[in-house]
Scaffold this motif. Sequence first.
Motif, PDB file in Angstrom:
ATOM      1  N   ASN A  45      11.226  69.908 -25.847  1.00  0.00           N
ATOM      2  CA  ASN A  45      11.971  68.738 -26.307  1.00  0.00           C
ATOM      3  C   ASN A  45      13.453  69.106 -26.321  1.00  0.00           C
ATOM      4  O   ASN A  45      13.877  69.951 -27.108  1.00  0.00           O
ATOM      5  N   ASP A  47      15.932  67.781 -27.583  1.00  0.00           N
ATOM      6  CA  ASP A  47      16.580  67.581 -28.880  1.00  0.00           C
ATOM      7  C   ASP A  47      16.519  68.844 -29.736  1.00  0.00           C
ATOM      8  O   ASP A  47      17.392  69.066 -30.587  1.00  0.00           O
ATOM      9  N   ASN A 117      11.926  67.335 -18.759  1.00  0.00           N
ATOM     10  CA  ASN A 117      12.609  67.845 -19.948  1.00  0.00           C
ATOM     11  C   ASN A 117      12.399  69.338 -20.134  1.00  0.00           C
ATOM     12  O   ASN A 117      12.517  69.856 -21.245  1.00  0.00           O
TER      13      ASN A 117
END
Length: 229
Positions: A45, A47, A117
Motif C-alpha cells: 500500500n 500510503d 502499487n
Amino acid sequence: MEKELVIKPIAVIKNDFKEKFGIPRQSGRAPSLLSKIVFLPEYKNPDALRGIEEFSHLWLLFNFSKAHKEGWSATVRPPRLGGNTRVGVFASRSPFRPNPIGLSCVKLERIEKGSANDWVLIVSGADLLDGTPIFDIKPYLPFADSIPTAKGGYADEHVNDGVEVYCPEALLEKIPQEKRQGLIECLQNDPRPSYQEDPARVYGMRFGEFEIKFTVENDLLTVHSLEKA
C-alpha cells in the motif's frame, strides 16, 4: 500475563547474500552493498510509505530466520572475542536469542515503483541474508538514536578489524561493475571466524550467483577463484 503476540512479516529483503558466511557482522560495514525491500501482498500500500523519503536511514526489525533452535542459552560466544569467551545473550547481538529478532540500521537510497502499487525500497549497508523476513520498518531519528557519549563495550575494540584485499582484475571483472565495490568491502571485513588463522586454508563464500575462493595471510586476503555457483 498478557496473551502472546503474533508477529507477521511485512516484507522480505533481497540481495546477494545467499548464505550466512560472508555477511558483514554489523550494518554499515559494507556501505556500497545494495538490497531491495519487497513488501508482501497485504502491505503493498503506497500510503504506508508516505513521507518515508524524508528520512535518510531506516531501522529494520527482522527475523533471524536461519538461526532458530529449540530453547535458548543465557550466554553466547561472540566471534570477535575468539569464539571462547562467553558474555550474556542480552549483552550481545547474537542471533541465538529467546526471540530471534534482529535490529539493523540501513541507508534509504531510493524508492522504486514496480507494477501497480508494488513499491520497493532500495537500501544500502544491510547485514541481512537474502530472503530475511522483515517485521517492521521505522525511521532513524538522529536527535534520538545517535548518542555521541555511548560506550560500545567489548565491540569498541574491534571497530577497525579488517584485512587488505587483493583480487586480480580478471576475476573482479566477472562481477557486475555496480556490485564490485560492495564485494570488496564485504571481503575487507574478513568473513573468517576470528579463531581461524591458518594461511593455507581456502574459504568459500557465496555472493550472488558466484562462489568466491580465498585465503588470508598476515592481514592480506587473496581471491584465487571466482566462478558461477
